[in-house]
Write a protein that holds these residues in place. Structure first.
Motif, PDB file in Angstrom:
ATOM      1  N   MET A   1       0.843  -1.193   0.000  1.00 54.66           N
ATOM      2  CA  MET A   1       0.000   0.000   0.000  1.00 54.66           C
ATOM      3  C   MET A   1       0.882   1.248   0.000  1.00 54.66           C
ATOM      4  SD  MET A   1      -3.138   1.048   2.553  1.00 54.66           S
ATOM      5  CE  MET A   1      -4.204  -0.234   1.890  1.00 54.66           C
ATOM      6  N   GLU A   2       0.539   2.212  -0.857  1.00 54.18           N
ATOM      7  CA  GLU A   2       1.336   3.426  -0.972  1.00 54.18           C
ATOM      8  C   GLU A   2       0.686   4.584  -0.220  1.00 54.18           C
ATOM      9  OE1 GLU A   2       3.668   3.165  -5.164  1.00 54.18           O
ATOM     10  OE2 GLU A   2       1.559   3.738  -5.280  1.00 54.18           O
ATOM     11  N   ASN A   3       1.532   5.410   0.376  1.00 53.48           N
ATOM     12  CA  ASN A   3       1.062   6.583   1.096  1.00 53.48           C
ATOM     13  C   ASN A   3       1.016   7.776   0.149  1.00 53.48           C
ATOM     14  OD1 ASN A   3       0.854   5.367   3.732  1.00 53.48           O
ATOM     15  ND2 ASN A   3       3.088   5.408   3.823  1.00 53.48           N
ATOM     16  N   ILE A   4      -0.147   8.427   0.084  1.00 53.90           N
ATOM     17  CA  ILE A   4      -0.359   9.537  -0.845  1.00 53.90           C
ATOM     18  C   ILE A   4      -0.592  10.823  -0.066  1.00 53.90           C
ATOM     19  CG2 ILE A   4      -1.658  10.365  -2.822  1.00 53.90           C
ATOM     20  CD1 ILE A   4      -0.340   7.593  -3.261  1.00 53.90           C
ATOM     21  N   LEU A   5       0.298  11.785  -0.238  1.00 50.61           N
ATOM     22  CA  LEU A   5       0.102  13.099   0.367  1.00 50.61           C
ATOM     23  C   LEU A   5      -0.869  13.890  -0.500  1.00 50.61           C
ATOM     24  CD1 LEU A   5       1.023  15.240   2.514  1.00 50.61           C
ATOM     25  CD2 LEU A   5       2.643  16.031   0.759  1.00 50.61           C
ATOM     26  N   VAL A   6      -1.947  14.364   0.101  1.00 47.78           N
ATOM     27  CA  VAL A   6      -2.957  15.135  -0.625  1.00 47.78           C
ATOM     28  C   VAL A   6      -2.891  16.589  -0.171  1.00 47.78           C
ATOM     29  CG1 VAL A   6      -5.388  15.397  -1.220  1.00 47.78           C
ATOM     30  CG2 VAL A   6      -4.446  13.107  -0.807  1.00 47.78           C
ATOM     31  N   ALA A   7      -2.367  17.452  -1.027  1.00 49.11           N
ATOM     32  CA  ALA A   7      -2.346  18.885  -0.742  1.00 49.11           C
ATOM     33  C   ALA A   7      -3.704  19.465  -1.131  1.00 49.11           C
ATOM     34  CB  ALA A   7      -1.235  19.567  -1.537  1.00 49.11           C
ATOM     35  N   GLY A   8      -4.279  20.238  -0.240  1.00 48.91           N
ATOM     36  CA  GLY A   8      -5.632  20.739  -0.495  1.00 48.91           C
ATOM     37  C   GLY A   8      -6.688  19.772  -0.049  1.00 48.91           C
ATOM     38  N   ALA A   9      -6.355  18.948   0.933  1.00 49.38           N
ATOM     39  CA  ALA A   9      -7.272  17.889   1.384  1.00 49.38           C
ATOM     40  C   ALA A   9      -8.576  18.434   1.935  1.00 49.38           C
ATOM     41  CB  ALA A   9      -6.582  17.024   2.441  1.00 49.38           C
ATOM     42  N   ASN A  10      -8.564  19.665   2.432  1.00 45.43           N
ATOM     43  CA  ASN A  10      -9.763  20.223   3.026  1.00 45.43           C
ATOM     44  C   ASN A  10     -10.690  20.881   2.002  1.00 45.43           C
ATOM     45  OD1 ASN A  10     -11.186  20.784   5.601  1.00 45.43           O
ATOM     46  ND2 ASN A  10     -10.900  22.934   5.015  1.00 45.43           N
ATOM     47  N   GLY A  11     -10.268  20.939   0.751  1.00 49.13           N
ATOM     48  CA  GLY A  11     -11.092  21.540  -0.286  1.00 49.13           C
ATOM     49  C   GLY A  11     -12.237  20.635  -0.707  1.00 49.13           C
ATOM     50  N   THR A  12     -13.142  21.180  -1.503  1.00 52.40           N
ATOM     51  CA  THR A  12     -14.326  20.412  -1.923  1.00 52.40           C
ATOM     52  C   THR A  12     -13.928  19.176  -2.716  1.00 52.40           C
ATOM     53  OG1 THR A  12     -15.508  22.519  -2.082  1.00 52.40           O
ATOM     54  CG2 THR A  12     -16.564  20.596  -3.056  1.00 52.40           C
ATOM     55  N   THR A  13     -13.001  19.327  -3.648  1.00 47.97           N
ATOM     56  CA  THR A  13     -12.514  18.180  -4.415  1.00 47.97           C
ATOM     57  C   THR A  13     -11.555  17.345  -3.579  1.00 47.97           C
ATOM     58  OG1 THR A  13     -12.714  19.494  -6.440  1.00 47.97           O
ATOM     59  CG2 THR A  13     -11.427  17.457  -6.577  1.00 47.97           C
ATOM     60  N   GLY A  14     -10.720  18.016  -2.793  1.00 44.67           N
ATOM     61  CA  GLY A  14      -9.739  17.322  -1.972  1.00 44.67           C
ATOM     62  C   GLY A  14     -10.355  16.323  -1.010  1.00 44.67           C
ATOM     63  N   LYS A  15     -11.472  16.693  -0.402  1.00 40.20           N
ATOM     64  CA  LYS A  15     -12.139  15.780   0.531  1.00 40.20           C
ATOM     65  C   LYS A  15     -12.601  14.512  -0.179  1.00 40.20           C
ATOM     66  CE  LYS A  15     -13.800  19.320   3.762  1.00 40.20           C
ATOM     67  NZ  LYS A  15     -14.973  20.060   4.250  1.00 40.20           N
ATOM     68  N   GLN A  16     -13.095  14.667  -1.409  1.00 41.62           N
ATOM     69  CA  GLN A  16     -13.541  13.493  -2.164  1.00 41.62           C
ATOM     70  C   GLN A  16     -12.351  12.604  -2.525  1.00 41.62           C
ATOM     71  OE1 GLN A  16     -16.764  13.864  -5.013  1.00 41.62           O
ATOM     72  NE2 GLN A  16     -16.938  16.058  -4.595  1.00 41.62           N
ATOM     73  N   ILE A  17     -11.228  13.228  -2.844  1.00 41.79           N
ATOM     74  CA  ILE A  17     -10.015  12.470  -3.143  1.00 41.79           C
ATOM     75  C   ILE A  17      -9.579  11.660  -1.928  1.00 41.79           C
ATOM     76  CG2 ILE A  17      -7.547  12.680  -3.644  1.00 41.79           C
ATOM     77  CD1 ILE A  17      -8.311  15.226  -5.294  1.00 41.79           C
ATOM     78  N   VAL A  18      -9.546  12.315  -0.776  1.00 37.80           N
ATOM     79  CA  VAL A  18      -9.129  11.631   0.456  1.00 37.80           C
ATOM     80  C   VAL A  18     -10.058  10.462   0.767  1.00 37.80           C
ATOM     81  CG1 VAL A  18      -8.908  11.890   2.963  1.00 37.80           C
ATOM     82  CG2 VAL A  18      -7.987  13.649   1.435  1.00 37.80           C
ATOM     83  N   ASN A  19     -11.347  10.640   0.588  1.00 42.86           N
ATOM     84  CA  ASN A  19     -12.295   9.558   0.853  1.00 42.86           C
ATOM     85  C   ASN A  19     -12.090   8.374  -0.082  1.00 42.86           C
ATOM     86  OD1 ASN A  19     -13.551  10.919   2.965  1.00 42.86           O
ATOM     87  ND2 ASN A  19     -15.106  11.858   1.657  1.00 42.86           N
ATOM     88  N   LEU A  20     -11.826   8.669  -1.351  1.00 44.47           N
ATOM     89  CA  LEU A  20     -11.557   7.593  -2.306  1.00 44.47           C
ATOM     90  C   LEU A  20     -10.282   6.832  -1.945  1.00 44.47           C
ATOM     91  CD1 LEU A  20     -12.403   9.371  -5.691  1.00 44.47           C
ATOM     92  CD2 LEU A  20     -13.663   7.472  -4.666  1.00 44.47           C
ATOM     93  N   LEU A  21      -9.254   7.563  -1.575  1.00 42.57           N
ATOM     94  CA  LEU A  21      -7.996   6.932  -1.191  1.00 42.57           C
ATOM     95  C   LEU A  21      -8.163   6.100   0.070  1.00 42.57           C
ATOM     96  CD1 LEU A  21      -5.538   9.916  -1.791  1.00 42.57           C
ATOM     97  CD2 LEU A  21      -5.688   7.834  -3.154  1.00 42.57           C
ATOM     98  N   ASN A  22      -8.962   6.609   0.992  1.00 41.04           N
ATOM     99  CA  ASN A  22      -9.176   5.910   2.259  1.00 41.04           C
ATOM    100  C   ASN A  22      -9.927   4.598   2.065  1.00 41.04           C
ATOM    101  OD1 ASN A  22      -8.764   5.953   5.114  1.00 41.04           O
ATOM    102  ND2 ASN A  22     -10.925   6.454   5.403  1.00 41.04           N
ATOM    103  N   ALA A  23     -10.724   4.545   0.997  1.00 37.15           N
ATOM    104  CA  ALA A  23     -11.489   3.320   0.703  1.00 37.15           C
ATOM    105  C   ALA A  23     -10.715   2.362  -0.207  1.00 37.15           C
ATOM    106  CB  ALA A  23     -12.815   3.694   0.038  1.00 37.15           C
TER     107      ALA A  23
END
Length: 216
Positions: free
Chosen positions: A1-23
Motif C-alpha cells: 500500500m502506498e502513502n499519498i500526500l494530498v495537498a488541499g485535502a480540506n477543499g471540496t474536491t480534496g475531501k472526495q479524493i481523500v475519501n476515495l484513497l481511504n477506501a
C-alpha cells in the motif's frame, strides 16, 4: 500500500479524493491541511494528517512522513492568492517532492492552462496553473497533469471525455475528477502525461487506457 500526500485535502474536491484513497486497497491518504482545526474531521476517520502552509517551507512534511510515496496536488487559493498558492505553493511542493524522491506527482490543473493568454476572466489563475504545470514538467519527476473543464458538484457519472487537447469547453463533476486523479496514481497510468477531461460517455478507466505506459 502506498502513502499519498494530498495537498488541499480540506477543499471540496480534496475531501472526495481523500475519501476515495481511504477506501482504496492500494493507497493510504495523508491529508495536508493549513489549519489545526481542519485536522479533526480527518483524524475522526483515522486518516493521518500533516499541518503545512503552501506559502511557507514544506520540507517538514517529508521529514515527519518519510514514507510518502506519491503526491497529489489539489490545492487552490480560490482566486485569492493564485501566484502565491496555485503557482509558488505548487513549485515549493514539487521541489520538496523531488528532494525526497517521490515516485509520482499528480497535478490538478485546469483546462485553459495551456494557453492562459487567450483567457479573459481567469487569466491570472490560468497563468499561475500554466507556470506550475511547466515547472512540474521540467522537474525530472514522474508526473500526471489533469486539466478538467468547469467543475460542478453533480453526482459522479464515472464516465468522461479525455484527450490531450479537447478543443472544446465543457463541465465535469468534482466526483469524476477525483476518481480520475486517484486512478492516475497507478504506476502504469498516465506517466509524464498531460490531458484534458470533461463529462463524456467513456468509463474513466477505459478512457485512461490510451495513457497506460511504461513505468518510470
Amino acid at each position: 500500500m502506498e502513502n499519498i500526500l494530498v495537498a488541499g485535502a480540506n477543499g471540496t474536491t480534496g475531501k472526495q479524493i481523500v475519501n476515495l484513497l481511504n477506501a482504496s486497497q492500494y493507497f493510504k491518504p495523508i491529508a495536508m491541511v493549513r489549519k489545526a482545526e481542519q485536522k479533526k474531521q480527518f483524524e475522526a476517520e483515522n486518516i493521518e494528517t500533516v499541518l503545512a502552509d503552501l506559502e511557507e517551507d514544506l520540507n517538514h512534511v517529508f521529514d515527519n512522513n518519510k514514507t510518502i510515496d506519491k503526491v497529489l496536488f489539489a490545492a487552490g487559493s480560490g482566486g485569492k492568492n493564485v501566484f502565491k498558492v496555485d503557482q509558488d505553493g505548487a513549485k515549493r511542493l514539487i521541489d520538496a517532492s523531488k528532494a525526497n524522491n517521490i515516485k509520482k506527482f499528480v497535478m490538478l490543473s485546469s483546462m485553459g492552462a495551456d494557453k492562459p493568454e487567450e483567457a479573459n476572466k481567469l487569466h491570472d489563475y490560468l497563468k499561475a496553473k500554466h507556470n506550475a504545470d511547466e515547472y512540474l514538467k521540467s522537474s525530472g519527476l514522474n508526473y500526471s497533469i489533469v486539466r478538467p473543464g468547469t467543475l460542478t458538484n453533480n453526482a459522479a457519472e464515472h464516465k468522461i471525455k479525455l484527450e490531450e487537447s479537447l478543443n472544446e469547453h465543457g463541465e465535469i463533476s468534482r466526483a469524476d475528477v477525483a476518481q480520475t486523479l486517484v486512478k492516475v496514481l497507478n504506476d502504469d497510468t498516465a506517466n509524464k502525461a498531460t490531458f484534458e477531461i470533461i463529462k463524456g460517455h467513456t468509463l474513466i478507466g477505459e478512457a485512461l487506457n490510451k495513457f497506460s505506459t511504461v513505468v518510470y
